[in-house]
Structures are given as C-alpha cells and as structure tokens.
Design a protein around this motif. Sequence first.
Motif, PDB file in Angstrom:
ATOM      1  N   VAL A 203      -1.344   5.600  -9.918  1.00 62.18           N
ATOM      2  CA  VAL A 203      -2.453   4.921 -10.592  1.00 62.18           C
ATOM      3  C   VAL A 203      -3.777   5.309  -9.956  1.00 62.18           C
ATOM      4  CG1 VAL A 203      -3.466   2.648 -11.049  1.00 62.18           C
ATOM      5  CG2 VAL A 203      -1.018   3.007 -11.367  1.00 62.18           C
ATOM      6  N   LEU A 204      -3.816   5.444  -8.636  1.00 62.44           N
ATOM      7  CA  LEU A 204      -5.035   5.854  -7.953  1.00 62.44           C
ATOM      8  C   LEU A 204      -5.450   7.269  -8.362  1.00 62.44           C
ATOM      9  CD1 LEU A 204      -7.161   5.044  -5.901  1.00 62.44           C
ATOM     10  CD2 LEU A 204      -5.706   5.984  -4.122  1.00 62.44           C
ATOM     11  N   LEU A 205      -4.499   8.192  -8.433  1.00 67.65           N
ATOM     12  CA  LEU A 205      -4.814   9.557  -8.881  1.00 67.65           C
ATOM     13  C   LEU A 205      -5.300   9.575 -10.328  1.00 67.65           C
ATOM     14  CD1 LEU A 205      -1.916  11.597  -7.252  1.00 67.65           C
ATOM     15  CD2 LEU A 205      -4.338  11.635  -6.661  1.00 67.65           C
ATOM     16  N   LEU A 206      -4.690   8.773 -11.180  1.00 63.20           N
ATOM     17  CA  LEU A 206      -5.117   8.694 -12.572  1.00 63.20           C
ATOM     18  C   LEU A 206      -6.538   8.147 -12.668  1.00 63.20           C
ATOM     19  CD1 LEU A 206      -4.314   8.919 -15.588  1.00 63.20           C
ATOM     20  CD2 LEU A 206      -3.558   6.563 -15.440  1.00 63.20           C
TER      21      LEU A 206
ATOM     22  N   GLY B  99       0.803  -1.216   0.000  1.00 66.21           N
ATOM     23  CA  GLY B  99       0.000   0.000   0.000  1.00 66.21           C
ATOM     24  C   GLY B  99       0.831   1.260   0.000  1.00 66.21           C
ATOM     25  N   ILE B 100       2.090   1.177   0.417  1.00 68.96           N
ATOM     26  CA  ILE B 100       2.978   2.338   0.438  1.00 68.96           C
ATOM     27  C   ILE B 100       3.629   2.552  -0.925  1.00 68.96           C
ATOM     28  CG2 ILE B 100       5.004   3.308   1.601  1.00 68.96           C
ATOM     29  CD1 ILE B 100       4.256   1.732   4.042  1.00 68.96           C
ATOM     30  N   ASN B 101       3.428   1.670  -1.835  1.00 68.30           N
ATOM     31  CA  ASN B 101       4.033   1.738  -3.164  1.00 68.30           C
ATOM     32  C   ASN B 101       3.688   3.064  -3.843  1.00 68.30           C
ATOM     33  OD1 ASN B 101       4.955   1.308  -5.725  1.00 68.30           O
ATOM     34  ND2 ASN B 101       3.784  -0.560  -6.089  1.00 68.30           N
ATOM     35  N   PRO B 102       4.679   3.881  -4.237  1.00 63.98           N
ATOM     36  CA  PRO B 102       4.384   5.174  -4.877  1.00 63.98           C
ATOM     37  C   PRO B 102       3.696   5.023  -6.236  1.00 63.98           C
ATOM     38  CG  PRO B 102       6.758   4.806  -4.765  1.00 63.98           C
ATOM     39  CD  PRO B 102       6.110   3.682  -4.040  1.00 63.98           C
ATOM     40  N   CYS B 103       3.907   3.905  -6.901  1.00 61.28           N
ATOM     41  CA  CYS B 103       3.234   3.683  -8.177  1.00 61.28           C
ATOM     42  C   CYS B 103       1.729   3.563  -7.959  1.00 61.28           C
ATOM     43  CB  CYS B 103       3.779   2.429  -8.839  1.00 61.28           C
ATOM     44  SG  CYS B 103       3.046   2.072 -10.440  1.00 61.28           S
ATOM     45  N   ALA B 104       1.338   2.969  -6.849  1.00 63.72           N
ATOM     46  CA  ALA B 104      -0.083   2.822  -6.560  1.00 63.72           C
ATOM     47  C   ALA B 104      -0.745   4.187  -6.382  1.00 63.72           C
ATOM     48  CB  ALA B 104      -0.283   1.968  -5.314  1.00 63.72           C
ATOM     49  N   PHE B 105      -0.026   5.144  -5.787  1.00 64.23           N
ATOM     50  CA  PHE B 105      -0.579   6.491  -5.635  1.00 64.23           C
ATOM     51  C   PHE B 105      -0.844   7.120  -6.992  1.00 64.23           C
ATOM     52  CE2 PHE B 105       1.930   6.399  -1.550  1.00 64.23           C
ATOM     53  CZ  PHE B 105       0.822   6.224  -0.751  1.00 64.23           C
TER      54      PHE B 105
ATOM     55  N   THR C 238      -9.008  10.830 -11.428  1.00 63.86           N
ATOM     56  CA  THR C 238      -9.138  11.876 -12.444  1.00 63.86           C
ATOM     57  C   THR C 238     -10.014  11.409 -13.597  1.00 63.86           C
ATOM     58  OG1 THR C 238      -6.937  12.666 -11.863  1.00 63.86           O
ATOM     59  CG2 THR C 238      -7.845  13.421 -13.953  1.00 63.86           C
ATOM     60  N   ALA C 239      -9.809  10.190 -14.062  1.00 62.44           N
ATOM     61  CA  ALA C 239     -10.632   9.658 -15.151  1.00 62.44           C
ATOM     62  C   ALA C 239     -12.081   9.506 -14.711  1.00 62.44           C
ATOM     63  CB  ALA C 239     -10.071   8.319 -15.623  1.00 62.44           C
ATOM     64  N   LEU C 240     -12.296   9.099 -13.465  1.00 62.04           N
ATOM     65  CA  LEU C 240     -13.646   8.936 -12.947  1.00 62.04           C
ATOM     66  C   LEU C 240     -14.360  10.290 -12.859  1.00 62.04           C
ATOM     67  CD1 LEU C 240     -15.667   6.904 -11.786  1.00 62.04           C
ATOM     68  CD2 LEU C 240     -14.701   7.380  -9.539  1.00 62.04           C
ATOM     69  N   ILE C 241     -13.677  11.304 -12.364  1.00 63.78           N
ATOM     70  CA  ILE C 241     -14.279  12.646 -12.265  1.00 63.78           C
ATOM     71  C   ILE C 241     -14.565  13.205 -13.658  1.00 63.78           C
ATOM     72  CG2 ILE C 241     -13.805  15.035 -11.581  1.00 63.78           C
ATOM     73  CD1 ILE C 241     -12.344  13.891  -9.135  1.00 63.78           C
TER      74      ILE C 241
END
Length: 68
Positions: A53-56, A45-51, A59-62
Amino acid sequence: MLGVVAVGALALTGFWHPKAPSNEMKEFLPAITFLTVLVAGFLDGINPCAFTVLLLFITALIATLQAG
C-alpha cells in the motif's frame, strides 16, 4: 430528547459508556501499557501488505506530481 443529550454528555465525559465492559469483565482484560502499544505498532509495521500500500501511494503521489 433531553435523555439522549444526557446520555451523550455522560459518554463524552467518560463517566459512562454504553459499550463499556462490566466490572466482571475488567478483571480478565489485560492492562494496555505503553510497551504493549509499542510492540503492537512495531509488529504491524512489518506487515507486508503495508509495504504494498505504501508503494502504491508513493507511485500515485509521484504520478500526480509529474502530471501537475
């Protein structure tokens, strides 16, 4: 065909699996406990790549909600 079905049934019921480790290998494999899974999930969960992908994804959802 009947042999394939029989092997599939054995694999699905857990009695036999073609990629299961042999008995000699089992003594070297660590036991996977709940604590091991919990720590691995926390570290993943601390993986920076996950952050990123989550932001992307957010953003796509919004953008999809605003367009629709």
